[in-house]
Design an enzyme around this catalytic site. Structure first.
Site, PDB file in Angstrom:
ATOM      1  N   SER A 297      -5.101   4.522   0.857  1.00 33.31           N
ATOM      2  CA  SER A 297      -5.247   3.215   0.213  1.00 33.31           C
ATOM      3  C   SER A 297      -6.449   2.394   0.663  1.00 33.31           C
ATOM      4  CB  SER A 297      -3.981   2.380   0.422  1.00 33.31           C
ATOM      5  OG  SER A 297      -2.982   2.787  -0.485  1.00 33.31           O
TER       6      SER A 297
ATOM      7  N   LYS B 116      -6.076  -8.569   2.538  1.00 30.72           N
ATOM      8  CA  LYS B 116      -5.167  -7.931   1.573  1.00 30.72           C
ATOM      9  C   LYS B 116      -3.833  -8.676   1.588  1.00 30.72           C
ATOM     10  CE  LYS B 116      -3.336  -3.290   0.417  1.00 30.72           C
ATOM     11  NZ  LYS B 116      -3.219  -1.881   0.862  1.00 30.72           N
TER      12      LYS B 116
ATOM     13  N   SER C 125      -4.339   1.565  -2.822  1.00 30.55           N
ATOM     14  CA  SER C 125      -3.763   0.286  -3.201  1.00 30.55           C
ATOM     15  C   SER C 125      -4.626  -0.913  -2.827  1.00 30.55           C
ATOM     16  CB  SER C 125      -2.394   0.125  -2.520  1.00 30.55           C
ATOM     17  OG  SER C 125      -2.538   0.052  -1.115  1.00 30.55           O
TER      18      SER C 125
END
Lengths: 487, 485
Positions: free
Chosen positions: A182, A79, A158
């Site tokens: 997330s 990420k 997210s």
């Protein structure tokens, strides 16, 4: 070659060990998949050169007979909230333009030390603020699953880029971070496994901070076993993070015994919210039945302060964010938009550099911390947070895990809920309470809904008892036998 | 001794409280491993944490905790076993994080006391409200470029102790005495070097005035940028006078931050109320509450050195020094150490006199601190030895001392070289006396006619004749015998 991308990490690990294929072959097939699926916008930065080098090094280590790391030769995605040495790190924000860290986050370093191969940096909501991956400066991520009539759906957020990359077989696993859901919510939206460990299990050092008391890194994979393997490689005490727990890392994979006879599973009545979709209620009941069939004991429990979790979260998280994001000021790194004075430069840089959602949360955070409002908002939220944690503590005196749905709906279309931030925040209604309490939680795909979209179930556990969570998840996974995959 | 200022409407009392920022002596910064040192090239002592790079986290430096506890104990203060770090949020270019990590709500040290030694030898207690740890900011340099400001982050993240006094001070003299005493305690403890000119000790002065007899405190102004004891004293005087003038003109003093300008001799408003910062303090979620044990505190307590107040008491009770002399000698750790080396094996008061009167004069004359004294403590001690065993007289000792001050040589060597050894041989002294008597019949006559005071003149003549080396006691006795005979 394309079948290599369908393997789980555990299968690939065995194949590599037996010499069925090399890490370079495995990596090349993933690089090809990553390039082929660029339309999903899952990656902000692809790093095929680094991947090839690391894959080659892994093969060479293996050829020399050196002991293989837990993730040796396995291509994964990171990420883009994790700082990676020498590789652009953006947090999906314009304000970090051109920021190339001279350091590597502890979690990504742990993975690389375990032999993992980094394919690239995945897209996310800007500064991890969002539940649909629609706030990235680098554009929306598109869910590999399609809605009715081929409609584009959000991947959740997210960690939407990581979820899409794993679901679409571009990476065997990916790191995510979970502040209020997330990891778990996008895992549910894309039909994969997402594990948020206990707060303190993984180091936060080198992860761009959103809300320090909530942020926690975890694995996103296509199987529970893979999550166990990857978490083992990510976790561990880090003296550079004062909130990192000084505990040994258990053998998570060994916890997957498949036996949950006598396990006590709590089902919290407060999660049965008004107007809950039938399909969500259905999958929840299905999960209960699966666990019961496997010998678990189902216990009705109450978490009375659940309804306050979301408002509490939306005070605590923005408050911390408003302070954590003060360092993006145009002075030392990233974007600088000049101005006639220092204040002008701040205004210009932060005005252009931050997107609307980030600005909204900074404003909320600054407001709830400001003189005259601090007691009414932040202090009160901290007190409620303690009550929420106590709810869980009490329930966990009597049960081993808690079962809930992961999200109130399946993935929705891009464009929906976009003009109503509060409707968007409701996505996290089932994930936020455990975040506030710092507890471990996993989401795993349970079935497809009538539109053919995946639905997730969530298991929550006691602090630092990821093993029991994984064991129960393993049993659910077997029972669900989820084999859906995006087109 | 009270300090009262006259205004148009009557007499005013001044109320002062000080916030002192003392840079903690430690090898590394409060939350990072960077070195703390003064005068390095700009931006050479900056870690990723100090520069607030994304994802960086603070980790408390244990040495700074120990130093803060040590300081708290030195201030006779309560130590809080649990304290919490808070973030003070504000934007400035030399504050990389956009917040300063400090301890607002739960400081590590609570209430304590500092005893002031006033010029008249009396003492007075000043309350300490709290001591907390916090990070220092970097330095902005506005004079390097016509358009831009430069930032040096060497100081960024260095550990500070903010020591807040109660509003117990009433005059510029109090302020001077407080700052000097606090600095003395910090130096004894080794927790801050107290160098105000290098900025390792800085202070903000909170000043208010009230009519004599009024009990309530009036609105205060905080005067910043006061970087010496003298300026702090001046700032009080100037700010108090300004406030009295405001009241006399029918105005009201506003709570604000003011800047002291030592060149213009004024204070001026820095920030008015409408631009006041809202610091949005909240507990730093990157750091756990700081919990220390009573055993840890006790171990530090057991290792505390003798502090100035205790040492002063000892000098008075054990060595018989006056309060003033004792106070002067203990004020600086180095002076006390010097004095103790000189006094060892000698008369304590005599040693005190030599240090306070003679040595201080030399230091003042040469403008050097005692650590750079041209006369070492060992040499001064040897000089006292030479007097004690009658090798030289007190008078000769003063001459030798002057030569020591100029040359740095050992006293014995000087005495040897210059042939200054005292004449105790009565034969030689008698010969000199006989000569003086023979040469001055007039004065002998005066003595005989009853002018005993002239004896002193004879002693002087004999001393002169012997080059000052004759033992003064022997000269006196022999001279009287001979004059009377």
């Amino acid at each position: 070659m394309s079948t290599l991308t369908n393997l789980t990490i555990a299968e690939a690990r065995n194949g590599l060990a037996k010499g069925d294929f090399s890490s370079q072959e495995l990596t090349e097939s993933h690089i090809a998949a990553m390039e082929a699926a660029r339309g999903l916008n899952a990656f902000i930065t692809e790093t095929p050169d680094i991947a090839q080098l690391r894959a080659k090094a892994s093969d060479e280590r293996r050829a020399k007979g050196e002991p293989a790391g837990a993730m040796d030769g396995i291509p994964i995605a990171i990420k883009d909230l994790f700082c990676t040495e020498g590789v652009l790190t953006t947090a999906a924000s314009h304000i970090l333009d051109g920021f190339v860290p001279p350091y590597e986050s502890t979690v990504s370093a742990n993975l690389m030390n375990a032999g993992a191969v980094m394919l690239g940096k995945t897209n996310l909501d800007e500064f991890a603020m969002g539940s649909a991956n629609i706030t990235s400066y680098y554009g929306n991520v598109i869910n590999p699953w399609k809605g009715k009539g081929g409609k584009d759906l959000v991947p959740g957020g997210s960690s939407g880029g990581s979820a899409a990359a794993v679901a679409a077989r571009m990476a065997m696993g990916a790191t995510g971070t979970d502040t209020g859901g997330s990891i778990r919510q996008p895992a549910a939206f894309t039909g994969i496994v997402g594990l948020k460990p206990t707060y303190g299990r993984c180091s936060r050092w080198g992860i761009v901070a959103f809300a320090s008391s909530l942020d926690q890194a975890g694995p996103m994979t296509r199987s529970v076993r893979d999550a166990a393997i990857m978490l083992g490689a990510m976790a561990g005490h880090d003296p550079k993070d004062s909130t990192s727990a000084p505990l040994p890392v258990p053998d998570f994979e060994a916890a997957l015994t498949g036996n949950i006879k006598g396990l006590r599973v709590g089902v919290p009545k407060e999660y049965r919210i008004d107007g809950m979709a039938t399909e969500i209620e259905g999958i929840w009941q299905q999960g209960i039945d699966w666990l019961k069939d496997a010998g678990a004991e189902i216990v009705d429990v109450s978490l009375p302060h659940t309804e306050y979790a979301l408002p509490t979260y939306y005070i605590v998280a923005p408050a911390e964010a408003s302070s954590n994001l003060a360092r993006y000021d145009g002075v030392r790194f990233g974007l600088r938009v000049p101005g006639d004075s220092l204040d002008d430069m701040y205004r210009n840089t932060r005005g252009e550099g931050f997107g609307d959602e980030v600005q909204r949360r900074i404003l909320i955070g600054a407001y709830v911390l400001s003189a005259g409002f601090y007691d009414a908002y932040y202090m009160k939220a901290q007190r409620v947070r303690r009550l929420i944690a106590e709810d869980f503590k009490k329930v966990f005196e009597n049960v081993d895990v808690i079962l809930t749905p992961t999200a109130p709906s399946a993935a929705f279309a891009i464009g929906e809920k976009m003009d109503d931030p509060v409707a968007m925040y409701l996505n996290d209604i089932f994930t936020v309470p455990a975040s506030l309490a710092g507890l471990p939680g996993i989401s795993l795909p349970a079935s497809l809904n009538s539109d053919g979209l995946p639905l997730g179930l969530q298991l929550l556990g006691k602090p630092f008892d990821e093993e029991t969570v994984l064991r129960a998840a393993g049993v659910l996974e077997t029972a669900a036998a989820f084999d859906g995959r995006p087109a | 001794m009270s300090y009262i200022l006259a205004g148009e409407s009557g007499d005013w009392e001044v109320v002062i409280g000080l916030e002192v920022h003392a840079q903690i002596i430690s090898k590394s910064k409060l939350f990072s491993g960077s070195a703390t040192s003064f005068g390095a090239e700009p931006n050479t002592h900056v870690s990723l944490v100090d520069a607030a790079m994304p994802g960086m986290l603070p980790v408390i430096n244990e040495e700074c905790i120990e130093q803060s506890v040590r300081t708290g104990l030195g201030l006779k203060a309560e130590i809080n076993l649990t304290s919490v770090f808070d973030r003070k949020n504000y934007f400035y270019a030399d504050l990389p994080q956009g917040y300063q990590i400090s301890q607002l709500y739960h400081p590590i040290v609570g209430e304590g006391t500092v005893i002031l030694d006033l010029d008249d030898g009396s003492t007075r207690e000043v309350g300490i409200e709290r001591l907390h740890m916090e990070q220092d900011a970097g330095k902005s340099m506005h004079d390097q470029d016509p358009k831009r400001s430069f930032i040096d982050l060497n100081r960024s993240g260095t550990g500070l102790m903010e020591i807040v006094s109660r509003p117990d001070l009433r005059s510029p003299e109090d302020v001077g005495a407080y700052l000097r005493k606090l600095r003395s305690i910090l130096r004894y403890l080794g927790t801050c070097d107290g160098n105000m000119d290098e900025g390792s000790m800085r202070c903000d002065v909170n000043v208010s005035v009230r009519p004599v007899g009024e009990a309530e405190l009036r609105t205060r102004a905080e005067v910043k940028n006061v970087n010496s004891v003298r300026f702090a004293m001046q700032a009080v005087e100037i700010e108090a006078r300004r406030q009295i003038d405001v009241y006399d003109d029918g105005g009201q003093v506003v709570q604000e931050t003011r800047l002291f300008d030592s060149v213009k001799g004024e204070t001026r408003s820095m920030r008015s109320k409408e631009f006041a910062h809202d610091y949005r303090y909240f507990p730093d979620p990157d750091l756990l509450p700081l919990v220390i044990s009573q055993e840890y505190v006790d171990a530090i307590k057991a290792s505390l050195p003798e502090l100035p107040d205790d040492r002063k008491q000892r000098y008075m009770s054990d060595l018989g020094l006056s309060a003033y002399d004792a106070g002067v000698l203990v004020a600086e750790k180095e002076t006390a150490a010097y004095y103790e080396e000189v006094a060892g094996g000698h008369d304590a008061k005599l040693a005190a006199n030599w240090v306070i009167t003679n040595l201080f004069a030399v230091l003042k004359d040469k403008g050097v601190p005692i650590s750079e004294s041209p006369i070492s403590a060992a040499h001064l001690s040897q000089l006292l030895d030479l007097m004690a065993d009658d090798t030289i007289s007190g008078r000769i000792a003063k001459d030798v001392f002057e030569i020591m001050a100029e040359t740095g040589k050992a006293p014995a060597a000087i005495v040897e070289e210059k042939g200054l050894t005292q004449i105790t041989d009565t034969g030689a002294i008698e010969a000199a006396i006989d000569q003086v008597i023979a040469d001055n019949p007039g004065q002998v006559e005066q003595f005989k006619s009853g002018n005993e005071k002239i004896t002193g003149w004879f002693v002087g003549q004999v001393m002169q004749a012997t080059g000052g080396k004759a033992n003064p006691g022997a000269v006196n006795k022999l001279l009287r015998d001979k004059l009377k005979s």
